[in-house]
Design a protein around this motif. Structure first.
Motif, PDB file in Angstrom:
ATOM      1  N   UNK A 293       7.302   7.787  -4.067  1.00 29.10           N
ATOM      2  CA  UNK A 293       7.730   9.170  -4.268  1.00 29.10           C
ATOM      3  C   UNK A 293       7.763   9.969  -2.978  1.00 29.10           C
ATOM      4  N   UNK A 294       6.748   9.773  -2.115  1.00 30.14           N
ATOM      5  CA  UNK A 294       6.689  10.523  -0.849  1.00 30.14           C
ATOM      6  C   UNK A 294       7.123   9.688   0.340  1.00 30.14           C
ATOM      7  N   UNK A 295       7.576   8.445   0.079  1.00 29.83           N
ATOM      8  CA  UNK A 295       7.961   7.575   1.181  1.00 29.83           C
ATOM      9  C   UNK A 295       6.805   6.780   1.737  1.00 29.83           C
ATOM     10  N   UNK A 296       5.705   6.725   0.988  1.00 29.22           N
ATOM     11  CA  UNK A 296       4.511   6.027   1.467  1.00 29.22           C
ATOM     12  C   UNK A 296       4.662   4.522   1.563  1.00 29.22           C
ATOM     13  N   UNK A 297       5.747   3.956   1.003  1.00 29.58           N
ATOM     14  CA  UNK A 297       5.999   2.534   1.139  1.00 29.58           C
ATOM     15  C   UNK A 297       5.721   1.740  -0.122  1.00 29.58           C
ATOM     16  N   UNK A 298       5.636   0.425   0.054  1.00 31.09           N
ATOM     17  CA  UNK A 298       5.487  -0.475  -1.094  1.00 31.09           C
ATOM     18  C   UNK A 298       4.195  -0.236  -1.864  1.00 31.09           C
ATOM     19  N   UNK A 299       3.105   0.043  -1.155  1.00 37.15           N
ATOM     20  CA  UNK A 299       1.827   0.271  -1.835  1.00 37.15           C
ATOM     21  C   UNK A 299       1.910   1.502  -2.742  1.00 37.15           C
ATOM     22  N   UNK A 300       2.610   2.550  -2.297  1.00 36.38           N
ATOM     23  CA  UNK A 300       2.795   3.722  -3.152  1.00 36.38           C
ATOM     24  C   UNK A 300       3.712   3.381  -4.323  1.00 36.38           C
ATOM     25  N   UNK A 301       4.764   2.621  -4.061  1.00 35.71           N
ATOM     26  CA  UNK A 301       5.701   2.224  -5.117  1.00 35.71           C
ATOM     27  C   UNK A 301       4.976   1.486  -6.240  1.00 35.71           C
ATOM     28  N   UNK A 302       4.051   0.587  -5.863  1.00 32.33           N
ATOM     29  CA  UNK A 302       3.346  -0.212  -6.865  1.00 32.33           C
ATOM     30  C   UNK A 302       1.971   0.366  -7.230  1.00 32.33           C
ATOM     31  N   UNK A 303       1.718   1.609  -6.758  1.00 29.66           N
ATOM     32  CA  UNK A 303       0.522   2.358  -7.137  1.00 29.66           C
ATOM     33  C   UNK A 303      -0.779   1.610  -6.817  1.00 29.66           C
ATOM     34  N   UNK A 304      -0.861   1.099  -5.592  1.00 28.86           N
ATOM     35  CA  UNK A 304      -2.099   0.400  -5.204  1.00 28.86           C
ATOM     36  C   UNK A 304      -2.459   0.673  -3.741  1.00 28.86           C
ATOM     37  N   UNK A 305      -2.262   1.924  -3.310  1.00 28.08           N
ATOM     38  CA  UNK A 305      -2.544   2.287  -1.916  1.00 28.08           C
ATOM     39  C   UNK A 305      -3.996   2.045  -1.528  1.00 28.08           C
ATOM     40  N   UNK A 306      -4.924   2.284  -2.463  1.00 28.63           N
ATOM     41  CA  UNK A 306      -6.349   2.120  -2.152  1.00 28.63           C
ATOM     42  C   UNK A 306      -6.766   0.655  -2.050  1.00 28.63           C
ATOM     43  N   UNK A 307      -5.919  -0.244  -2.535  1.00 33.25           N
ATOM     44  CA  UNK A 307      -6.256  -1.666  -2.531  1.00 33.25           C
ATOM     45  C   UNK A 307      -5.652  -2.421  -1.352  1.00 33.25           C
ATOM     46  N   UNK A 308      -4.811  -1.755  -0.583  1.00 30.07           N
ATOM     47  CA  UNK A 308      -4.264  -2.339   0.642  1.00 30.07           C
ATOM     48  C   UNK A 308      -5.130  -1.864   1.798  1.00 30.07           C
ATOM     49  N   UNK A 309      -5.763  -2.803   2.490  1.00 29.70           N
ATOM     50  CA  UNK A 309      -6.724  -2.429   3.532  1.00 29.70           C
ATOM     51  C   UNK A 309      -6.051  -1.944   4.811  1.00 29.70           C
ATOM     52  N   UNK A 310      -5.001  -2.628   5.227  1.00 23.32           N
ATOM     53  CA  UNK A 310      -4.319  -2.303   6.483  1.00 23.32           C
ATOM     54  C   UNK A 310      -2.819  -2.345   6.249  1.00 23.32           C
ATOM     55  N   UNK A 311      -2.129  -1.353   6.788  1.00 27.12           N
ATOM     56  CA  UNK A 311      -0.675  -1.283   6.642  1.00 27.12           C
ATOM     57  C   UNK A 311      -0.027  -1.204   8.017  1.00 27.12           C
ATOM     58  N   UNK A 312       0.800  -2.205   8.316  1.00 27.58           N
ATOM     59  CA  UNK A 312       1.534  -2.217   9.585  1.00 27.58           C
ATOM     60  C   UNK A 312       2.923  -1.662   9.317  1.00 27.58           C
ATOM     61  N   UNK A 313       3.471  -0.937  10.271  1.00 33.02           N
ATOM     62  CA  UNK A 313       4.801  -0.364  10.073  1.00 33.02           C
ATOM     63  C   UNK A 313       5.556  -0.226  11.369  1.00 33.02           C
ATOM     64  N   UNK A 314       6.790   0.228  11.235  1.00 32.74           N
ATOM     65  CA  UNK A 314       7.640   0.450  12.405  1.00 32.74           C
ATOM     66  C   UNK A 314       8.280   1.820  12.311  1.00 32.74           C
ATOM     67  N   UNK A 315       8.666   2.344  13.453  1.00 34.92           N
ATOM     68  CA  UNK A 315       9.355   3.633  13.518  1.00 34.92           C
ATOM     69  C   UNK A 315      10.825   3.440  13.880  1.00 34.92           C
ATOM     70  N   UNK A 316      11.270   2.180  13.895  1.00 30.40           N
ATOM     71  CA  UNK A 316      12.635   1.874  14.325  1.00 30.40           C
ATOM     72  C   UNK A 316      13.579   1.615  13.159  1.00 30.40           C
ATOM     73  N   UNK A 317      13.099   1.775  11.937  1.00 29.62           N
ATOM     74  CA  UNK A 317      13.951   1.519  10.773  1.00 29.62           C
ATOM     75  C   UNK A 317      14.217   2.842  10.039  1.00 29.62           C
ATOM     76  N   UNK A 318      13.547   3.119   8.942  1.00 25.73           N
ATOM     77  CA  UNK A 318      13.855   4.338   8.195  1.00 25.73           C
ATOM     78  C   UNK A 318      13.558   5.606   8.996  1.00 25.73           C
ATOM     79  N   UNK A 319      12.680   5.509   9.989  1.00 24.98           N
ATOM     80  CA  UNK A 319      12.391   6.688  10.829  1.00 24.98           C
ATOM     81  C   UNK A 319      13.521   6.956  11.818  1.00 24.98           C
ATOM     82  N   UNK A 320      14.339   5.955  12.082  1.00 22.48           N
ATOM     83  CA  UNK A 320      15.474   6.130  12.983  1.00 22.48           C
ATOM     84  C   UNK A 320      15.099   6.306  14.436  1.00 22.48           C
ATOM     85  N   UNK A 321      13.888   5.890  14.816  1.00 24.79           N
ATOM     86  CA  UNK A 321      13.424   6.092  16.191  1.00 24.79           C
ATOM     87  C   UNK A 321      13.013   4.761  16.835  1.00 24.79           C
ATOM     88  N   UNK A 322      11.785   4.686  17.323  1.00 28.81           N
ATOM     89  CA  UNK A 322      11.326   3.464  17.980  1.00 28.81           C
ATOM     90  C   UNK A 322       9.794   3.452  17.994  1.00 28.81           C
TER      91      UNK A 322
END
Length: 473
Positions: A293-322
């Motif tokens: 809903x807020x763009x928090x990613x797959x863990x938010x989509x599947x409603x398990x943010x508290x059960x994912x210990x570490x989340x790696x991401x990039x700023x070069x895709x949906x953020x449009x930056x680097x």
């Protein structure tokens, strides 16, 4: 169990680093604005729908020379240029240069934020005030209040205690995995762990190359044991976990797989995490700002943010930056910044890029129509082709390299930039067209693309092939 055990092991590892006097710290440099800019408003501008500038993220042009080389699959050194500004309707710039206009369906700018005026203004303003900012690693002089502001925004987005910026998403995965491996080294007597004292890392067979390379590096250091489970096969993973005698277990997976467009079974992984007590890390590169809903990613989509210990991401895709990041606890951040070599020995992200990425995260959260638009494109493509896609990444497996290149050439002639994915990225028997949808594509764009696709591939065969994912080499 998982969180408590790993919190204890990480705390012990940090104590060891402190005793060896090799703990590394971030010391933000505060970049002061010139006096004339002290009262300028930093209010960000948001918009309620598609604007003309959004199309700049999906509309490009290439020189006629490059176009012909692509058609013939001739390698290019990148020195082909478009002469003129390409504004004439007859396909020639004011200086007579020929060009070809293309619509991009192969990029990762999922929300079209790379051309957003608010993102551009943030980069321009930071560059005017500070140039590129201090040039050095984050542990020396490259970490500023701009970087800290972005880290805080990402930690909030991912519902994590803290966040560490890295120069790229690739570097983020490398840094995390080498830091994970260092736990076994630091806690072993003499720094040489026995097999059962090492970290067991369970990796999906189709994980991104950055995860694979990070594991290979840690293996060379003798700090972990790599155990690969079949793609999204939770029965296989459960069996491997059950037979593993090592206490320190980690499961790492892409959340949304970049070449196949399918989601990892996050909910099932969470159940296994509760059963086996492993650390769960997800590479959320293609889901961040796109899912939830807020763009928090797959863990938010599947409603398990508290059960994912570490989340790696990039700023070069949906953020449009680097850039890249690791959202985690404060203890994990301390460990990674002290032991993650790809973070330690890299120059930090330039200040204008950090400012632009921070603006992009805020725009993505506020302009919710962009997430709705991209998922509408997913539904429309599915309805037009009857291919059961589940994400904006569409993997059309055509088989041989010859077939993939022929299809890509046909699309190029039709005005679409869709690249044939070939070995070594995928195995030789699963060459494909990889299509990536964007929030700034229109329904008419999709209709034209589908028409061109139907002239070179059989949708019924593709729909069948998409259910048969092949393992990477």
């Amino acid at each position: 169990m998982a969180a408590w055990c790993w919190d204890y092991w990480v705390a012990e590892a940090l104590l060891k680093l402190e005793s060896l006097k090799v703990m590394r710290s971030l010391r933000p440099i505060h970049l002061i604005r010139p006096e004339s800019n002290q009262t300028e408003s930093d209010e960000l501008e948001f918009y309620d729908g598609l604007r003309q500038w959004d199309r700049a993220s999906v509309e490009v042009q290439i020189s006629e020379t490059t176009f012909q080389k692509w058609l013939q699959d001739i390698p290019s050194s990148g020195d082909d240029t478009v002469i003129g500004n390409g504004e004439d309707d007859d396909g020639a710039g004011p200086c007579g240069g020929k060009f070809k206009k293309l619509l991009i369906f192969s990029g990762n700018d999922y929300l079209g934020l790379s051309s957003h005026p608010t993102v551009i203004k943030a980069a321009v303003k930071a560059a005017q005030l500070h140039g590129m900012g201090p040039r050095g690693s984050a542990l020396i002089c490259g970490y500023t209040n701009y970087h800290r502001l972005l880290e805080s925004a990402l930690a909030d987005l991912k519902k994590k205690e803290d966040c560490l910026l890295c120069p790229t998403g690739f570097a983020a995965n490398m840094a995390l995995i080498t830091a994970v491996g260092s736990v076994g080294l630091l806690l072993a007597e003499g720094g040489k762990p026995k097999r059962d004292e090492r970290v067991a890392i369970f990796s999906d067979a189709l994980n991104h190359a950055s995860i694979i390379d990070g594991i290979r590096l840690a293996e060379k250091q003798g700090s972990l044991v790599n155990i690969v489970y079949r793609h999204c096969d939770m029965v296989h993973l459960n069996s491997l976990l059950s037979s593993c005698t090592m206490k320190k277990k980690v499961v790492v997976t892409d959340s949304l797989f970049s070449m196949d467009g399918d989601f990892a079974p996050i909910a099932e992984l969470v159940k296994l995490r509760r059963k086996h007590g492993f650390l769960l890390a997800i590479d959320d590169a293609h889901a961040t700002l796109v899912c939830g809903k807020t763009g928090g990613g797959a863990a938010e989509k599947f409603k398990c943010e508290n059960d994912v210990d570490i989340c790696i991401g990039t700023l070069s895709k949906a953020s449009g930056c680097h850039g890249g990041f690791i959202a985690c606890s404060k203890k994990w951040k301390q460990l990674i910044q002290s032991r993650g070599r790809s973070f330690i020995f890299s120059t930090s992200t330039p200040v204008p890029i950090a400012a632009a990425a921070h603006a992009a995260v805020n725009v993505a959260k506020q302009e919710t129509w962009r997430r709705k638009a991209i998922w509408n494109r997913v539904l429309e493509f599915r309805a037009m082709t009857r291919i059961p896609i589940t994400s904006p990444i569409i993997s059309l497996i055509v088989g041989s390299e010859v077939k993939a290149l022929e299809a890509s050439r046909h699309l190029l002639k039709s005005g679409f930039h869709v690249t044939a994915i070939r070995p070594p990225t995928v195995p030789s028997n699963s060459c494909r067209l990889r299509i990536a949808l964007s929030a700034v594509h229109t329904r008419d764009d999709l209709r034209k693309l589908v028409t061109a696709l139907s002239e070179c591939i059989n949708f019924e065969e593709i729909g069948f092939n998409c259910k048969n994912y092949s393992s990477k080499l």
